[in-house]
Design an enzyme around this catalytic site. Structure first.
Site, PDB file in Angstrom:
ATOM      1  N   LYS A  54     -18.490  32.146  -1.749  1.00  0.00           N
ATOM      2  CA  LYS A  54     -19.609  32.356  -0.827  1.00  0.00           C
ATOM      3  C   LYS A  54     -19.451  31.469   0.427  1.00  0.00           C
ATOM      4  O   LYS A  54     -18.903  30.373   0.334  1.00  0.00           O
ATOM      5  CB  LYS A  54     -20.866  31.962  -1.594  1.00  0.00           C
ATOM      6  CG  LYS A  54     -22.159  32.015  -0.860  1.00  0.00           C
ATOM      7  CD  LYS A  54     -23.240  31.468  -1.797  1.00  0.00           C
ATOM      8  CE  LYS A  54     -24.517  31.206  -1.037  1.00  0.00           C
ATOM      9  NZ  LYS A  54     -24.418  30.122  -0.056  1.00  0.00           N
ATOM     10  N   LYS A 104     -14.959  26.134   0.560  1.00  0.00           N
ATOM     11  CA  LYS A 104     -13.576  26.638   0.487  1.00  0.00           C
ATOM     12  C   LYS A 104     -12.638  25.840   1.396  1.00  0.00           C
ATOM     13  O   LYS A 104     -11.580  25.393   0.966  1.00  0.00           O
ATOM     14  CB  LYS A 104     -13.501  28.122   0.914  1.00  0.00           C
ATOM     15  CG  LYS A 104     -14.264  29.070   0.038  1.00  0.00           C
ATOM     16  CD  LYS A 104     -14.186  30.486   0.561  1.00  0.00           C
ATOM     17  CE  LYS A 104     -14.909  30.704   1.889  1.00  0.00           C
ATOM     18  NZ  LYS A 104     -16.358  30.510   1.831  1.00  0.00           N
ATOM     19  N   LYS A 144     -14.999  32.128  11.093  1.00  0.00           N
ATOM     20  CA  LYS A 144     -15.502  30.816  11.550  1.00  0.00           C
ATOM     21  C   LYS A 144     -14.381  29.969  12.163  1.00  0.00           C
ATOM     22  O   LYS A 144     -14.629  29.041  12.920  1.00  0.00           O
ATOM     23  CB  LYS A 144     -16.114  30.045  10.371  1.00  0.00           C
ATOM     24  CG  LYS A 144     -17.566  30.366  10.115  1.00  0.00           C
ATOM     25  CD  LYS A 144     -18.240  29.303   9.242  1.00  0.00           C
ATOM     26  CE  LYS A 144     -17.781  29.391   7.803  1.00  0.00           C
ATOM     27  NZ  LYS A 144     -18.305  28.329   6.933  1.00  0.00           N
ATOM     28  N   ASP A 156     -18.084  36.354   0.609  1.00  0.00           N
ATOM     29  CA  ASP A 156     -19.284  37.055   0.174  1.00  0.00           C
ATOM     30  C   ASP A 156     -19.298  38.484   0.695  1.00  0.00           C
ATOM     31  O   ASP A 156     -20.044  39.312   0.217  1.00  0.00           O
ATOM     32  CB  ASP A 156     -20.581  36.309   0.486  1.00  0.00           C
ATOM     33  CG  ASP A 156     -20.573  35.549   1.774  1.00  0.00           C
ATOM     34  OD1 ASP A 156     -21.582  34.960   2.125  1.00  0.00           O
ATOM     35  OD2 ASP A 156     -19.528  35.542   2.444  1.00  0.00           O
TER      36      ASP A 156
HETATM   37  P1  ADP Z   1     -16.724  27.155   3.471  1.00  0.00           P
HETATM   38  O1  ADP Z   1     -15.340  26.991   3.959  1.00  0.00           O
HETATM   39  O2  ADP Z   1     -16.781  27.730   2.090  1.00  0.00           O
HETATM   40  O3  ADP Z   1     -17.618  27.901   4.410  1.00  0.00           O
HETATM   41  P2  ADP Z   1     -16.900  24.305   3.958  1.00  0.00           P
HETATM   42  O4  ADP Z   1     -15.691  23.768   3.264  1.00  0.00           O
HETATM   43  O5  ADP Z   1     -16.846  24.431   5.448  1.00  0.00           O
HETATM   44  O6  ADP Z   1     -17.363  25.684   3.310  1.00  0.00           O
HETATM   45  O7  ADP Z   1     -18.122  23.379   3.521  1.00  0.00           O
HETATM   46  C1  ADP Z   1     -19.425  23.593   4.039  1.00  0.00           C
HETATM   47  C2  ADP Z   1     -20.095  22.228   4.254  1.00  0.00           C
HETATM   48  O8  ADP Z   1     -20.343  21.609   3.006  1.00  0.00           O
HETATM   49  C3  ADP Z   1     -19.232  21.287   5.068  1.00  0.00           C
HETATM   50  O9  ADP Z   1     -20.029  20.653   6.037  1.00  0.00           O
HETATM   51  C4  ADP Z   1     -18.727  20.286   4.053  1.00  0.00           C
HETATM   52  O10 ADP Z   1     -18.579  19.011   4.595  1.00  0.00           O
HETATM   53  C5  ADP Z   1     -19.803  20.302   2.983  1.00  0.00           C
HETATM   54  N1  ADP Z   1     -19.233  20.055   1.641  1.00  0.00           N
HETATM   55  C6  ADP Z   1     -18.406  20.856   0.949  1.00  0.00           C
HETATM   56  N2  ADP Z   1     -18.102  20.328  -0.244  1.00  0.00           N
HETATM   57  C7  ADP Z   1     -18.766  19.142  -0.328  1.00  0.00           C
HETATM   58  C8  ADP Z   1     -18.866  18.116  -1.316  1.00  0.00           C
HETATM   59  N3  ADP Z   1     -18.238  18.208  -2.481  1.00  0.00           N
HETATM   60  N4  ADP Z   1     -19.661  17.041  -1.049  1.00  0.00           N
HETATM   61  C9  ADP Z   1     -20.311  16.963   0.131  1.00  0.00           C
HETATM   62  N5  ADP Z   1     -20.265  17.882   1.106  1.00  0.00           N
HETATM   63  C10 ADP Z   1     -19.498  18.973   0.893  1.00  0.00           C
HETATM   64 MG    MG Z   2     -14.479  27.721   5.675  1.00  0.00          MG
END
Ligand code: ADP
Ligand code: MG
Length: 274
Positions: free
Chosen positions: A9, A14, A40, A126
């Site tokens: 999601k 990720k 993104k 998603d």
């Molecule tokens: P996605 O790639 O799935 O969209 P991201 O890796 O960009 O998600 O993470 C979304 C947000 O959540 C980021 O700001 C990241 O810093 C935060 N985040 C992700 N995993 C953790 C974690 N284990 N602890 C704290 N913050 C986290």
């Molecule tokens: Mg991402």
């Protein structure tokens, strides 16, 4: 060469997971490509200290005939090669087209084998539309890992992704496991374990909620470099070891849960508990 795709999601973690794993593989001497397939365009953000270039932007700016892979490839100081597909202008076009174009630029898997030991794809999950399941169809995602927390919508997306993995299993796609990125919601471990059991897979790593993740992001530095002793860094080391050493019998064709049963298992039981 191993090709791994990480789905989940939006906002589930990720890019955070993939960046740490890429670096862990590069540190043990592997030649690594991190391939961001999310409009993104922030998959490689903490690795690259220059404005991010994307395949879609270069395609538009240079025009189809002049577009070359080297125009899009970015090289991080930590040794990971990074490619971002990018996206069309918000609200227009189809981001999946960029993924197909990036595959064309990369050439066949055979030629990539000469250049890389590990390719990690960071894929928006998603919306399992045709474009985003393209990595599974094109053989670029032999191993799929699903990032999830114990939140209902994350689990719901994970189950849908498992369905896409099953649908593409004839192309050799297999599920390697779930990566549990904690959100600290009630009973989340049991929710994620339950999904793993139904799908016929396992949780290959558990990442704690850790403020160091966000702090590293703010200063645009890989987490391992920002704080190698942070709880999340330790957890990513464990995750890397586990994925590096998975046995062939751990790669499965998952058994997704039918939607009605999924709702009974998660949504209705939560409602009753609440
Ligand atoms: P996605 O790639 O799935 O969209 P991201 O890796 O960009 O998600 O993470 C979304 C947000 O959540 C980021 O700001 C990241 O810093 C935060 N985040 C992700 N995993 C953790 C974690 N284990 N602890 C704290 N913050 C986290
Ligand atoms: Mg991402």
């Amino acid at each position: 060469m191993r090709t791994m795709a990480f789905y989940g999601k939006g906002g589930i973690g990720k890019s955070t997971v993939v960046s740490s794993l890429s670096l862990a593989f590069a540190r043990e001497g592997r030649r690594v490509l991190q391939f961001g397939c999310d409009p993104k365009s922030d998959s490689c953000y903490t690795m690259i200290n220059e404005p991010i270039r994307t395949v879609m932007d270069e395609w538009i700016n240079r025009g189809e005939p002049d577009l070359r892979l080297e125009h899009c490839m970015m090289h991080s100081s930590c040794g990971v090669d990074c490619l971002e597909v990018g996206g069309p202008q918000p609200g227009t076009g189809c981001a999946g087209r960029g993924i197909t174009k990036a595959f064309e630029l990369l050439g066949g898997l055979e030629s990539l084998k000469k250049e890389y030991d590990v390719i990690l794809l960071d894929v928006l999950g998603d919306v399992v539309c045709g474009g985003f399941s393209a990595p599974m169809r094109a053989g670029f995602a032999e191993e799929v890992y699903i990032v999830t927390s114990g939140e209902f919508r994350a689990l719901y997306a994970a189950n849908n992704i498992a369905q896409a993995v099953r649908g593409n299993s004839k192309n050799g796609v297999r599920l390697g496991g779930l990566i549990f990125n904690r959100r600290e919601v009630p009973d989340e471990e049991s929710h994620v374990k339950k999904l793993a059991k139904f799908l016929g897979t396992s949780i290959v790593g558990t990442i704690p909620r850790d403020p160091a993740v966000n702090r590293a992001e703010i200063v645009r530095t890989p987490l391992f470099e920002f704080d190698p002793n942070a709880p999340a860094s330790r957890a990513f080391e464990e995750l890397h070891k586990r994925i590096a050493n998975l046995n062939s019998d751990e790669f499965v064709v998952p058994r997704p849960i039918p939607r009605i049963i999924f709702e009974q298992l998660y949504f209705m039981s939560n409602e009753r508990e609440g």
